[in-house]
Design a protein around this motif. Structure first.
Motif, PDB file in Angstrom:
ATOM      1  N   GLY A 140       0.815  -1.205   0.000  1.00 11.86           N
ATOM      2  CA  GLY A 140       0.000   0.000   0.000  1.00 11.86           C
ATOM      3  C   GLY A 140       0.844   1.247   0.000  1.00 11.86           C
ATOM      4  O   GLY A 140       2.038   1.211   0.310  1.00 11.86           O
ATOM      5  N   LYS A 142      -1.111  -0.076   6.599  1.00 12.37           N
ATOM      6  CA  LYS A 142      -0.914  -1.516   6.407  1.00 12.37           C
ATOM      7  C   LYS A 142      -0.852  -2.266   7.735  1.00 12.37           C
ATOM      8  O   LYS A 142      -1.505  -3.286   7.900  1.00 12.37           O
ATOM      9  CB  LYS A 142       0.369  -1.770   5.605  1.00 12.37           C
ATOM     10  CG  LYS A 142       0.308  -1.320   4.158  1.00 12.37           C
ATOM     11  CD  LYS A 142       1.496  -1.818   3.346  1.00 12.37           C
ATOM     12  CE  LYS A 142       2.813  -1.218   3.808  1.00 12.37           C
ATOM     13  NZ  LYS A 142       2.907   0.234   3.546  1.00 12.37           N
ATOM     14  N   HIS A 150      -9.047   1.880   2.432  1.00 14.14           N
ATOM     15  CA  HIS A 150      -8.939   1.827   3.885  1.00 14.14           C
ATOM     16  C   HIS A 150      -9.483   3.091   4.557  1.00 14.14           C
ATOM     17  O   HIS A 150      -9.745   4.093   3.900  1.00 14.14           O
ATOM     18  CB  HIS A 150      -7.470   1.611   4.268  1.00 14.14           C
ATOM     19  CG  HIS A 150      -7.284   0.987   5.598  1.00 14.14           C
ATOM     20  ND1 HIS A 150      -6.132   1.127   6.339  1.00 14.14           N
ATOM     21  CD2 HIS A 150      -8.114   0.204   6.350  1.00 14.14           C
ATOM     22  CE1 HIS A 150      -6.254   0.453   7.471  1.00 14.14           C
ATOM     23  NE2 HIS A 150      -7.441  -0.108   7.501  1.00 14.14           N
ATOM     24  N   LEU A 210      -3.636  -1.809  -0.492  1.00 20.65           N
ATOM     25  CA  LEU A 210      -4.365  -0.865   0.357  1.00 20.65           C
ATOM     26  C   LEU A 210      -4.202   0.541  -0.183  1.00 20.65           C
ATOM     27  O   LEU A 210      -3.080   0.980  -0.469  1.00 20.65           O
ATOM     28  CB  LEU A 210      -3.835  -0.907   1.796  1.00 20.65           C
ATOM     29  CG  LEU A 210      -4.612  -1.788   2.783  1.00 20.65           C
ATOM     30  CD1 LEU A 210      -4.504  -3.249   2.372  1.00 20.65           C
ATOM     31  CD2 LEU A 210      -4.086  -1.594   4.200  1.00 20.65           C
TER      32      LEU A 210
END
Length: 349
Positions: free
Chosen positions: A86, A92, A225, A199
């Motif tokens: 990510g 993360k 996220h 992510l």
């Protein structure tokens, strides 16, 4: 955080402080059978010791580590390997802890291989002394192993694959590999895992300006996220944007369309949906005979990668090679020699 000192502790500090004590206590490694049996029985203490042997640069340690791993190979492979990457700030570690805890509570045994950036001066782990994923580290069904990248491309330790296999032999059925999220490291991790998860944060348009298309094409799933609080309306929009983008790209896995899902690790929402998608992916890949084929290709690529690494190490270990390379570098930088000419001289000697 209180660091446990019992046999089942896996706290980063405990693992690090125990290494020298392990080797010093049993320098000849006569208890190889015990080590192997304890790993197979699921002892996190002995698993940490086995990984330390695999990562060691000491020939005697490496030999024992390889012998143990070879003996345990029949116990490997019964797991789902998930790579997680990510952009900076995507959260993360927060996601991995929440996701790992959910799986651990379900009864899964979860191993997290957190690949930390290495210090350019020492080659050690910069993040190793920081306390991360505290709650997950305390769970009886979890094992967290930070590992310095030791200069390997993208921050992926060259022994990470073997570490993963040893975790599988110890009964861990879900392996989560956290990447440093920079450059070509994602390609390496893609070559180690079954399912690759990216992510991202809200604002797909701005974020994609700095994101390589190649990374998007590696992903089997995207998590938008921090789907909590005031972010929710924008997260919904971002999910639509990424869904549109993923439909335009070549699939990372055959006959699979990458899913884009909103998740809040704080509110614990969307985590189950991500896991259900991973299981759906596993079922489809196995039904269509892609699962084992991918793993076989990964093992072959790993073998060829290790050949290249060995050749490079062997080359520089030859007497006078480093001095010769340095002298040629100086001629190159002074403009007295072409790169092709330098290579010809290097390998004709």
């Amino acid at each position: 955080m209180h660091v446990m000192r019992g046999i089942e502790s896996t706290h980063d500090g405990f693992v690090a402080s125990s290494r020298k004590r392990f080797v010093k206590k049993d320098p000849s490694h006569k208890n190889l059978d015990v080590l192997q049996q304890e790993i197979e029985n699921g002892s996190r203490l002995y698993l940490a010791r086995g990984i330390t042997l695999l990562e060691s640069t000491k020939p005697s340690d490496k030999k024992v580590g390889q012998e143990v791993l070879t003996n345990l190979l029949p116990k490997t492979g019964n797991c789902i390997r998930i790579g997680i990457t990510g952009v900076p700030g995507a959260g993360k570690s927060t996601f991995i802890e929440a996701f790992g805890l959910m799986l651990a509570e379900m009864g899964h045994k979860v191993a997290v291989l957190a690949i930390d950036p290495s210090s350019t001066l020492t080659g050690g782990s910069i993040l190793g002394d920081k306390t991360r994923m505290e709650e997950l580290a305390r769970h009886k069904n979890a094992f967290i192993r930070p590992s310095p990248s030791a200069g390997t491309l993208g921050g992926v330790h060259k022994k990470s694959r073997e570490t993963m296999l040893l975790c599988e032999a110890a009964g861990y059925d879900v392996i989560l590999i956290e990447t440093v999220g920079v450059g070509q490291g994602e390609t390496i991790v893609r070559g180690m895992v079954d399912y690759f998860l990216l992510l991202v944060l809200t604002g797909a348009g701005d974020e994609l300006q700095g994101m390589k298309k190649g990374i998007m094409e590696l992903t089997d799933g995207v998590v938008v996220h921090k789907n909590d609080g005031a972010n929710k309306p924008l997260v919904k929009k971002t999910v639509r944007e990424y869904t549109r983008i993923m439909h335009m790209l070549q699939p990372a896995s055959p006959e699979w369309t990458s899913r884009v899902q909103p998740v809040s690790s704080i509110e614990k929402t969307g985590l189950e949906a991500v896991w259900e998608t991973v299981l759906e992916f596993e079922k489809e890949m196995k039904e269509k005979n892609h699962w084992d084929t991918r793993r076989q290709h990964q093992t072959r690529d790993w073998f060829h990668s290790m050949i290249r690494d060995h050749l490079i190490d062997s080359f520089f270990s030859e007497s006078g090679r480093k001095t010769q390379v340095k002298a040629l570098e100086e001629e190159l930088l002074d403009g007295h020699l072409t790169v092709t000419g330098a290579i010809d001289r290097l390998f004709s000697s």
